[in-house]
Each structure stands twice: as C-alpha cells, then as structure tokens.
Design a protein around this motif. Structure first.
Motif, PDB file in Angstrom:
ATOM      1  N   ASP A 100       9.454 -12.123  -3.199  1.00 23.11           N
ATOM      2  CA  ASP A 100       9.514 -10.690  -2.936  1.00 23.11           C
ATOM      3  C   ASP A 100       8.170 -10.140  -2.466  1.00 23.11           C
ATOM      4  OD1 ASP A 100      12.156 -10.560  -3.539  1.00 23.11           O
ATOM      5  OD2 ASP A 100      11.962  -9.236  -5.271  1.00 23.11           O
ATOM      6  N   VAL A 101       7.080 -10.700  -3.003  1.00 23.54           N
ATOM      7  CA  VAL A 101       5.750 -10.235  -2.604  1.00 23.54           C
ATOM      8  C   VAL A 101       5.487 -10.636  -1.148  1.00 23.54           C
ATOM      9  CG1 VAL A 101       3.283 -10.357  -3.093  1.00 23.54           C
ATOM     10  CG2 VAL A 101       4.928 -10.386  -4.978  1.00 23.54           C
ATOM     11  N   VAL A 146       8.982 -22.111   3.371  1.00 27.08           N
ATOM     12  CA  VAL A 146       8.581 -21.136   4.393  1.00 27.08           C
ATOM     13  C   VAL A 146       7.175 -20.601   4.131  1.00 27.08           C
ATOM     14  CG1 VAL A 146      10.920 -20.491   5.072  1.00 27.08           C
ATOM     15  CG2 VAL A 146       9.824 -19.295   3.186  1.00 27.08           C
ATOM     16  N   GLY A 147       6.347 -21.436   3.551  1.00 32.18           N
ATOM     17  CA  GLY A 147       4.939 -21.089   3.422  1.00 32.18           C
ATOM     18  C   GLY A 147       4.604 -20.169   2.262  1.00 32.18           C
ATOM     19  N   VAL A 148       5.530 -20.025   1.329  1.00 34.42           N
ATOM     20  CA  VAL A 148       5.249 -19.202   0.151  1.00 34.42           C
ATOM     21  C   VAL A 148       4.885 -20.136  -1.000  1.00 34.42           C
ATOM     22  CG1 VAL A 148       6.237 -17.578  -1.510  1.00 34.42           C
ATOM     23  CG2 VAL A 148       6.851 -17.409   0.909  1.00 34.42           C
ATOM     24  N   ARG A 152       1.112 -19.370  -6.794  1.00 24.93           N
ATOM     25  CA  ARG A 152      -0.057 -18.555  -6.446  1.00 24.93           C
ATOM     26  C   ARG A 152       0.362 -17.567  -5.363  1.00 24.93           C
ATOM     27  NH1 ARG A 152      -3.416 -18.703 -10.207  1.00 24.93           N
ATOM     28  NH2 ARG A 152      -4.828 -17.645  -8.770  1.00 24.93           N
ATOM     29  N   PRO A 153       1.138 -16.557  -5.736  1.00 20.70           N
ATOM     30  CA  PRO A 153       1.746 -15.679  -4.726  1.00 20.70           C
ATOM     31  C   PRO A 153       0.704 -14.979  -3.851  1.00 20.70           C
ATOM     32  CG  PRO A 153       2.694 -15.300  -6.887  1.00 20.70           C
ATOM     33  CD  PRO A 153       1.490 -16.149  -7.097  1.00 20.70           C
ATOM     34  N   ASN A 154       0.827 -15.216  -2.571  1.00 24.01           N
ATOM     35  CA  ASN A 154      -0.029 -14.572  -1.585  1.00 24.01           C
ATOM     36  C   ASN A 154       0.296 -13.087  -1.539  1.00 24.01           C
ATOM     37  OD1 ASN A 154      -2.044 -14.862   0.223  1.00 24.01           O
ATOM     38  ND2 ASN A 154      -0.947 -16.345   1.496  1.00 24.01           N
ATOM     39  N   GLY A 155      -0.719 -12.256  -1.597  1.00 23.59           N
ATOM     40  CA  GLY A 155      -0.462 -10.824  -1.503  1.00 23.59           C
ATOM     41  C   GLY A 155      -0.383 -10.141  -2.851  1.00 23.59           C
ATOM     42  N   ALA A 156      -0.404 -10.930  -3.935  1.00 20.99           N
ATOM     43  CA  ALA A 156      -0.401 -10.325  -5.270  1.00 20.99           C
ATOM     44  C   ALA A 156      -1.828  -9.924  -5.628  1.00 20.99           C
ATOM     45  CB  ALA A 156       0.151 -11.305  -6.290  1.00 20.99           C
ATOM     46  N   ASP A 157      -1.977  -8.876  -6.417  1.00 23.08           N
ATOM     47  CA  ASP A 157      -3.304  -8.436  -6.833  1.00 23.08           C
ATOM     48  C   ASP A 157      -3.770  -9.173  -8.086  1.00 23.08           C
ATOM     49  OD1 ASP A 157      -3.777  -6.302  -4.833  1.00 23.08           O
ATOM     50  OD2 ASP A 157      -1.936  -5.512  -5.710  1.00 23.08           O
ATOM     51  N   ALA A 158      -2.826  -9.677  -8.832  1.00 19.51           N
ATOM     52  CA  ALA A 158      -3.148 -10.515  -9.984  1.00 19.51           C
ATOM     53  C   ALA A 158      -1.910 -11.346 -10.277  1.00 19.51           C
ATOM     54  CB  ALA A 158      -3.523  -9.672 -11.196  1.00 19.51           C
ATOM     55  N   ALA A 311      11.492 -13.951   9.483  1.00 22.73           N
ATOM     56  CA  ALA A 311      11.634 -12.877   8.487  1.00 22.73           C
ATOM     57  C   ALA A 311      12.523 -13.361   7.344  1.00 22.73           C
ATOM     58  CB  ALA A 311      12.206 -11.620   9.136  1.00 22.73           C
ATOM     59  N   CYS A 312      12.090 -14.454   6.740  1.00 23.88           N
ATOM     60  CA  CYS A 312      12.823 -14.983   5.582  1.00 23.88           C
ATOM     61  C   CYS A 312      11.807 -15.601   4.646  1.00 23.88           C
ATOM     62  CB  CYS A 312      13.849 -16.030   5.999  1.00 23.88           C
ATOM     63  SG  CYS A 312      14.646 -16.842   4.583  1.00 23.88           S
ATOM     64  N   VAL A 313      11.928 -15.305   3.358  1.00 24.00           N
ATOM     65  CA  VAL A 313      10.986 -15.836   2.373  1.00 24.00           C
ATOM     66  C   VAL A 313      11.648 -16.861   1.453  1.00 24.00           C
ATOM     67  CG1 VAL A 313       9.429 -13.862   2.430  1.00 24.00           C
ATOM     68  CG2 VAL A 313      11.417 -13.833   0.894  1.00 24.00           C
ATOM     69  N   GLY A 314      12.853 -17.282   1.815  1.00 27.50           N
ATOM     70  CA  GLY A 314      13.505 -18.345   1.054  1.00 27.50           C
ATOM     71  C   GLY A 314      13.912 -17.953  -0.355  1.00 27.50           C
ATOM     72  N   CYS A 315      14.197 -16.676  -0.585  1.00 32.56           N
ATOM     73  CA  CYS A 315      14.559 -16.263  -1.954  1.00 32.56           C
ATOM     74  C   CYS A 315      15.958 -16.741  -2.325  1.00 32.56           C
ATOM     75  CB  CYS A 315      14.451 -14.749  -2.131  1.00 32.56           C
ATOM     76  SG  CYS A 315      15.784 -13.792  -1.376  1.00 32.56           S
TER      77      CYS A 315
END
Lengths: 343, 285
Positions: A100-101, A146-148, A152-158, A311-315
């Motif tokens: 989601d992030v 898909v590169g997620v 270690r979620p990319n784009g998370a602040d913590a 535009a897909c994050v594989g959720c």
C-alpha cells in the motif's frame, strides 16, 4: 538512528501518545474474521498490527471514496464558494503494509505532476507513515515481484518489525524520526535477541510472478490476448477496482439543494459500464471485454509507457476478492504468452 | 460425476448449432473453482464439480441476449431456480438452453469443511425439466439456519434499524453485490442513472441504507438465495439476512412459492391482483 522497541502491551498507549498532537490512523478489526480497516483512532474495535491487508487500501486516506472539495451557496445575486478547509492536524498512519505504501508513490506520479492535486499533496506532506514489516499474507501476495520490499517498505517514514512480543521501531526519514521522538516515553532499548529476530525476518511474497518484467509497452501483442475468455467469467462487479491501491480515477459531481450545494469528488472506475459513456449515449467501451482490457492495460502498458513502471504493487487484492478468481497476475501471464506466440 | 459432466459437455459441444458450455474449472492456487465458458469440445476436460463450485452460472445467461446458438449450462438446484426465473423474465429462451442438473449435497463454507451459509435450509425447485442430470436431483437433507442467525422479523423496528445501520456501515459502496446478482439484468440500473441521479456518492449510512433497501426490494420475490452477492461482497456484509427476510415476507404475504421454485409462478411484486391482501409487517389494516 538507533533502533527502539515498542512492547505489544504498550501499543494502545503509543496510539494515545501520538493522538495528543496528531490524527492517528491504524488498522482496526471490528468483528472477528473481518478484514482490518484503516480508521481514525479512537475507533470501535481492536487495533491489529498484523500482516493483513486492510480491506480498503491506504490510498483512501489520501483520495477518499467520496469527499466535498468545495461548497457553494447563492445569496441574492452572489455565489459564495468555500473551498475544502486545510487539515486541522498532521496525521500519522500506523501499520501500513509495503504494498500500500508503494502504491502511494505510483499515484504520486499522477497526482503530483504539474499542476499538482492540492488535496493529495497536502495529505501526503502532512502524513507520516509508520509501516509494518510484512511476512506475506496470502497466496496472492507478490509484491516482491514488482520491486517492493515487504520488510523494508520504500516510502515509509519508519518501520515496525515484529520481534518477540512487540516491534522493533526504526525511522527512515526526518518525519519518521519526529514520530519516534514523540513516542520515547513508551519505547525502550531493544535486546540483542529482539534486533536479531527483526533482522532475520523473511517474507513469503512471491518473486516469480509474471508481473515481474511487465513494465513496458504491450502494443505489439495485446490484440492476441484472449480478452473474451477473461470477460466470459467476469461478472463486471468491479470489486478489483474498488480495492485496488493504485486505481486513482475520480469523478466530480455537484449536488445542489435550493441555493446550497457541494462539489463532490468520488472514486470512479473504467471497470464500470458508464465510465466512458458520452453525453450522446455512445460508449466506446460498451463491451465488458473492452473494459477489462482497458483496466489491466492501463496498469500494465499505458502507465508503464508514461512513467516507466507498472501501476501494480502485487498486493493481490484483485485476485483474492474476484468472484471469478481472476486477477492482474493472470493478465500479465496471458500477455507474456501472447508475446511468446508472436515469436 | 465429474467425468460424466465432461462427457455430457463434450457430446453437447459436438452437436451442430451449439455456442458454448458454462461450467466450473479449477481456479489458480487455493482459490477453489471459477466459471468457465467452453466453446471447444476438446476443452471439456477442464470442467470440475465439487463442493467449491459456488458460482451461480445462471448469472451469465442474460449477456447472451441477441446472440445465436444453444448454450449448455451446469446448474445446482439453487441455480436452477435462478435459471427458471430468468426464462420467465424472458432474459433467455429455454429452447436455447441445454440444462445439466448437478446433484449438490451442500457447498463448502470458507474453511473448506463446514456447510456454506447459503446451503442451510436448501430448497431445490420441484419438477425442473433438466435436459440431463449427473444423478437424482432431490433436495438434500441439510440443517436449518443456525438459531443465532440475525432474524429481522424477531426485532423491533428500532432494533432492526440499529442492526441495519451497524451491518451496512461496513459497506464500501463498491456495487459488487448488485453486479454479481443473477437478477440484476436491467440494461441501466437505477443506481447508474446520471439524469436524474437517484443516489448520492456520499459515504453516509443514509446512502448505504437507501442503496441496500432499493437493491433488496428490487429483488424481493426474485432472490433465489444463492448468496452470490454475499460471496462478491469484500466487506462481509450480511446481505443474506436482508434478502431472506424479504423473500419470506413476499412468500408469506402473497402465498408465493418462492422465486423460481414453481414453473410459471410470477413474483408477486411483478403482478397485479385486485384481491391482494395488502397487509404489511407491523401495520395490519
């Protein structure tokens, strides 16, 4: 930044501490067996930090299902327009999963290009995201393809990483650091064992999805995909679009009662029959198979052509919830097959 | 039975003038089965039949309006009710169909073991003229509804409103329930109309109540209880409770046999009778 530790027993306290100055959103389960929902705390139900995708993706906190973007009233000959007020407080989201992030960053490409969408931008700037490292939820999960990075979620602040009876908390940005600072009173130093457990986490998210390597134009082969076969089992229910973290189409509707009214922005989807219908009644995508093709090729081909990434994050929500057990992975597989046939 | 289903489909598709056979195939991974439309007899071996064949294939029939050729379709008893109702509503011609009855002893619940909610108190339609069957088509002896199931009729109006508000607050307005329904075959749904707009997109309980009341009332007397709406709902809304209450009301108030249960019976809300009793719950005249 040193790692800190949050005991599970102090989770509610942590939410309350953040709630002093921030609007806090977290996954809440209202009834056993229900999928969690990201709700503004305090909310009825239990905050559950678990690798379970919320029913409605994180996106909805930035682009809600429906909201007033302005109101208007006519008094005499004058029309007074009031724009949506700014957020009263900054916000923090707890327990968001990597898929989601990552989806937010994809929608950013559309919403933040010039001219940026003011609502989306304000919410993005004023929201801190504390992710939960995810071990993979179910068989439809394939974010790792898909590169997620689910851990270690990319784009998370913590990031909160499960370890023992709680979570290791590590900031990744300045915004995240401020959240960790605000939480100091409920955090403690982690033990070496807890750090070890967090570092040793693995995820079951599949890496072998046909979605990997899908990020290019498919103009040469798409006509060879058996769209009719997909349409044959599609009920056209649109649940795939309703739950997709990267779908971002909206419509604008004015609602007026007497001299007062509001302008609403609400989700819309190309999966719906009326989406492309014109005022004349002409509908270039009157057929279900045309709508399916548009929805999936927008993600796998058109978006990739424009932004260099699918535009897909594989959720996996589309596949898991589809009453016809189809999903974007299957479309990616059919594209690859069509290409192989093409020679 | 599965082998027999494949044989029947293969033989059917080998005949001249056939268009397709609607059945179930194995879904990818652990996702049970899914519908399949077979046009080539050589693919009949993809067909499966098991306790996870939930899809009511009759829901796919209205889309064949205007096409040519006969259609084979596998139906469970409950699906046959939907099929009969679609034929009565002239959404498909009975002569175009080759209906294969599949004896069902109850579908699996989400855990794969328990009995699916929809199957409690199962009612097969009587005397349905199947063109072929995989065995005797009789109503299986399945347990009645659990007694702790919400019963709208046992609630006071206030309780009913509270239950509805609590239950429908879960709804995310995705419309999947409506679109998954076999009986929602209007070319343009009232909820899709843009001029006038009958419903607001606002995320309020009032709009959700309105949507679900209209949806359920349009299906009152036509709902066959297949619970495909419930299967499509991602939020787990208990649509079955509402649907069943309305079905029961129509059956009791108008001495109706139930949607698609008897040949030729017209759902009472689609008919006009000068001597209708006209009672309504909680307000007998």
């Amino acid at each position: 930044m040193t790692a800190r530790y949050l005991d599970r027993a102090r989770l509610a306290e942590a939410c309350a501490v953040l709630g002093r100055n921030l609007d806090v959103f977290a996954p809440v389960q209202r009834r056993p067996g229900d999928p969690p929902r990201l709700e503004l705390l305090p909310a009825a139900g239990n905050v559950t930090l678990a690798p379970r995708k919320p029913l409605v993706p994180l996106k909805a906190l930035f682009l809600p299902d429906c909201e007033e973007i302005m109101t208007f009233r006519r008094r005499g000959g004058e029309t007074v327009v009031t724009e949506r007020p700014a957020l009263a407080r900054d916000r923090v989201v707890l327990g968001a999963l990597a898929c989601d992030v990552a989806a937010l960053a994809l929608v950013d490409r559309v919403m933040l290009q010039d001219p940026p969408d003011p609502t989306w931008r304000e919410r993005r700037e004023r929201t801190a995201i504390i992710s939960l490292a995810c071990a993979g939820e179910d068989e439809t999960c394939c974010c790792a393809s898909v590169g997620v990075d689910p851990l270690r979620p990319n784009g998370a602040d913590a990031v909160l990483s499960p370890a023992g009876d709680g979570w290791l908390l590590e900031s990744a940005t300045e915004k995240g650091e401020r959240i960790v600072d605000a939480l100091q009173e409920v955090l403690r130093a982690p033990s070496a064992a807890e750090i070890g457990t967090a570092r040793a986490l693995t995820s079951s998210s599949r890496k072998d999805s046909p979605l990997a390597g899908c990020d290019r134009a498919w103009a040469e082969v798409w006509e060879r995909v058996p769209w009719q076969g997909l349409a044959a089992r599609c009920l056209g229910c649109g649940v795939c679009a309703a739950l997709c973290p990267t779908c971002h189409c909206f419509e604008i509707q004015d609602e007026r009662r007497g001299n007062d009214g509001a302008r609403l922005r609400a989700w819309d989807t190309c999966a719906a029959k009326q989406y492309a219908r014109m005022a004349s009644g002409e509908n270039p995508r009157a057929k279900l198979e045309a709508r399916i093709r548009q929805r999936f090729l927008h993600k796998l081909s058109y978006f990739a052509e424009r932004y260099g990434v699918i535009a897909c994050v594989g959720c996996g929500r589309c596949a898991a919830q589809c009453p016809g057990a189809t999903g974007i992975e299957e479309v990616a597989r059919l594209l690859a097959l069509a290409e192989a046939d093409h020679g | 039975m599965e082998r027999r289903l494949r044989e029947i489909a293969r033989e059917f598709l080998a005949r001249p003038g056939t268009l397709c056979f609607l059945g179930w195939e194995a879904a990818p991974g652990e996702r049970g089965t899914r519908p399949i439309e077979i046009r080539d007899a050589g693919r009949a071996d993809l067909l499966v039949w098991n306790r996870r064949c939930h899809a009511n294939l009759a829901a796919y029939l209205p889309r064949f309006r205007g096409s040519q050729g006969s259609i084979g379709i596998a139906v469970k008893g409950c699906d046959a009710r939907a099929l009969r109702e679609l034929v009565r509503a002239r959404q498909i011609e009975r002569e175009r169909l080759f209906v294969v009855g599949v004896p069902c002893a109850g579908l699996a619940g989400p855990d794969g073991e328990s009995l699916a909610r929809r199957c409690h108190g199962c009612r097969y339609p009587e005397g349905f003229a199947y063109d072929a069957t995989l065995g005797p088509m009789v109503t299986p002896d399945l347990p009645p509804r659990p007694t702790d199931d919400p019963d709208l009729d046992a609630m006071s109006p206030d309780e009913r409103l509270r239950w509805s508000e609590e239950e429908l607050s879960r709804c995310i307005r995705c419309d999947a329930c409506r679109k998954a329904c076999y009986g929602c075959f209007c070319p343009e749904c009232v909820f899709e109309a843009s001029r006038p707009r009958w419903i607001s997109r606002r995320d309020t309980i009032a709009e959700k109540l309105f949507y679900h009341a209209v949806r359920a009332y349009h299906l009152a007397g036509r709902c066959v209880g297949c619970d495909e709406c419930g299967r499509a709902c991602p939020a787990g809304v208990r649509l079955d409770v509402l649907n069943r209450a309305l079905a029961r009301h129509v059956e009791e108030l108008f001495a109706f046999s139930g949607a698609g249960v008897a040949e030729g019976a017209v759902p009472p809300l689609l008919a006009f009778e000068p001597d209708d009793p006209e009672p309504y719950p909680g307000g007998e005249r």
